[in-house]
Motif scaffolding. Sequence first.
Motif, short mmCIF file in Angstrom:
data_model
loop_
_atom_site.label_atom_id
_atom_site.label_comp_id
_atom_site.label_asym_id
_atom_site.label_seq_id
_atom_site.Cartn_x
_atom_site.Cartn_y
_atom_site.Cartn_z
N ARG A 87 -5.18 -5.17 -3.76
CA ARG A 87 -5.06 -4.03 -4.88
C ARG A 87 -5.81 -2.85 -4.34
NH1 ARG A 87 -10.27 -2.89 -5.48
NH2 ARG A 87 -11.73 -4.38 -5.63
N GLY A 88 -5.49 -1.86 -4.90
CA GLY A 88 -5.96 -0.47 -4.57
C GLY A 88 -7.38 -0.22 -4.98
N GLN A 89 -7.84 0.59 -4.27
CA GLN A 89 -9.47 1.03 -4.40
C GLN A 89 -9.56 2.39 -4.34
OE1 GLN A 89 -12.68 -1.70 -3.35
NE2 GLN A 89 -13.63 0.02 -2.28
N LEU A 90 -10.22 3.21 -5.08
CA LEU A 90 -10.35 4.97 -5.29
C LEU A 90 -11.84 5.11 -4.73
CD1 LEU A 90 -9.27 7.67 -5.76
CD2 LEU A 90 -9.72 7.08 -8.05
N ALA A 91 -11.93 6.00 -3.92
CA ALA A 91 -13.19 6.43 -3.95
C ALA A 91 -13.12 7.95 -3.80
CB ALA A 91 -13.95 5.98 -2.51
N VAL A 92 -14.03 8.70 -4.60
CA VAL A 92 -14.21 10.01 -4.47
C VAL A 92 -15.29 10.49 -3.91
CG1 VAL A 92 -14.34 12.09 -6.29
CG2 VAL A 92 -12.93 9.98 -6.79
N LEU A 93 -15.16 11.36 -2.97
CA LEU A 93 -16.46 11.86 -2.03
C LEU A 93 -16.42 13.35 -2.14
CD1 LEU A 93 -14.76 9.65 -0.17
CD2 LEU A 93 -17.00 9.64 1.14
N VAL A 94 -17.55 14.09 -2.43
CA VAL A 94 -17.43 15.53 -2.68
C VAL A 94 -18.78 16.10 -1.82
CG1 VAL A 94 -18.02 17.03 -4.49
CG2 VAL A 94 -16.69 15.05 -5.01
N LYS A 95 -18.52 17.21 -1.21
CA LYS A 95 -19.33 18.02 -0.81
C LYS A 95 -19.68 19.24 -1.58
CE LYS A 95 -20.54 20.04 3.86
NZ LYS A 95 -20.30 19.98 5.23
N PRO A 96 -20.55 19.34 -2.63
CA PRO A 96 -20.49 20.51 -3.60
C PRO A 96 -20.86 21.81 -2.87
CG PRO A 96 -21.78 18.75 -4.19
CD PRO A 96 -21.62 18.35 -2.70
N PHE B 135 0.91 -1.30 -0.03
CA PHE B 135 -0.14 -0.11 -0.18
C PHE B 135 0.72 1.50 0.18
CE2 PHE B 135 -3.24 2.84 2.28
CZ PHE B 135 -3.94 3.01 1.22
N PRO B 136 1.98 1.31 0.65
CA PRO B 136 2.81 2.67 0.64
C PRO B 136 3.20 2.93 -0.82
CG PRO B 136 3.37 1.31 2.65
CD PRO B 136 2.49 0.39 1.82
N VAL B 137 3.37 2.09 -1.39
CA VAL B 137 4.03 2.07 -2.92
C VAL B 137 2.66 2.98 -3.61
CG1 VAL B 137 4.49 1.19 -5.26
CG2 VAL B 137 5.37 0.30 -3.02
N LEU B 138 1.53 2.48 -3.71
CA LEU B 138 0.45 3.32 -4.17
C LEU B 138 0.32 4.78 -3.77
CD1 LEU B 138 -1.93 3.10 -6.26
CD2 LEU B 138 -3.31 2.04 -4.31
N ALA C 166 -7.90 2.93 -0.61
CA ALA C 166 -7.66 1.87 0.12
C ALA C 166 -7.00 0.80 -0.24
CB ALA C 166 -9.21 1.40 0.49
N TRP C 167 -6.65 -0.27 0.43
CA TRP C 167 -5.89 -1.53 0.10
C TRP C 167 -6.61 -2.39 0.48
CZ3 TRP C 167 -2.78 -1.94 -3.60
CH2 TRP C 167 -1.65 -2.78 -3.68
N VAL C 168 -7.44 -3.31 -0.54
CA VAL C 168 -8.29 -4.20 -0.18
C VAL C 168 -7.86 -5.59 -0.67
CG1 VAL C 168 -10.40 -2.64 -0.19
CG2 VAL C 168 -9.66 -3.82 -2.28
N PRO C 169 -8.35 -6.66 -0.38
CA PRO C 169 -8.12 -8.04 -0.72
C PRO C 169 -8.88 -8.00 -2.08
CG PRO C 169 -8.92 -8.15 1.59
CD PRO C 169 -9.09 -6.83 1.33
N ASP C 170 -8.29 -8.91 -3.02
CA ASP C 170 -8.58 -9.02 -4.40
C ASP C 170 -9.29 -10.16 -4.37
OD1 ASP C 170 -6.69 -10.99 -4.42
OD2 ASP C 170 -5.52 -10.02 -5.90
N GLY C 171 -9.50 -11.18 -3.48
CA GLY C 171 -10.20 -12.37 -3.71
C GLY C 171 -9.54 -13.66 -4.05
N ASP C 172 -8.15 -13.28 -4.62
CA ASP C 172 -7.31 -14.42 -5.02
C ASP C 172 -5.88 -14.54 -4.04
OD1 ASP C 172 -8.92 -15.14 -7.35
OD2 ASP C 172 -8.00 -13.25 -8.47
#
Length: 194
Positions: A147-156, A39-42, A137-143
Amino acid sequence: MKLPNAAHTSRPWLIHEIAPDFTLYDVWALPTPGGRDDFPVLIRQTSEGDTSDSPSWIARTLFAIRWKLGELLGWDDAATGVGSRVPTLRDRLPAALREGPYGPEFDRLPFRSVYVTDDEWASEMANRTVHGVMHLAWVPDGDGGYRGQLAVLVKPNGLFGKAYMAAIAPFRHLLVYPPLMRRIEQEWRAEMTA
């Protein structure tokens, strides 16, 4: 690959507690297969990113236009940012995290680290249009890997911010995210095979 919102909302991330008033706009599975400790690499690769060297000329052009509009119209003035127009999300952190490391600062993008844990990193930005959070986030890939996971949260920021987010949605999904995912994959492969 774009993921359903539940891929983010179903996990017990700290970001849910500190940003419940933000709307989840996008969730992406990142092409970054790795081991538990990668994860630190990402995080490092993300903090060193820049919009001006995207492999997509369309994405580079869109970002250049956006930055120029922001400059001309005052959208990105310091008075509209984190700590000015909006308080930092760091103020909402539990005391243990508030006193710990936030994560790296960005070299060229207008984000500030909020917190980092073993499997989560949140950074924020604000301008006249929005207060946004990039959650990695760093999540299990099922195998057996991760892998990394990106979420974008916004407050307009009011009606203008909502209109802005609606206007840029097709550009984000069709012209910005696909080349971004390819770039992330290329950089990740280069790092992992070096």
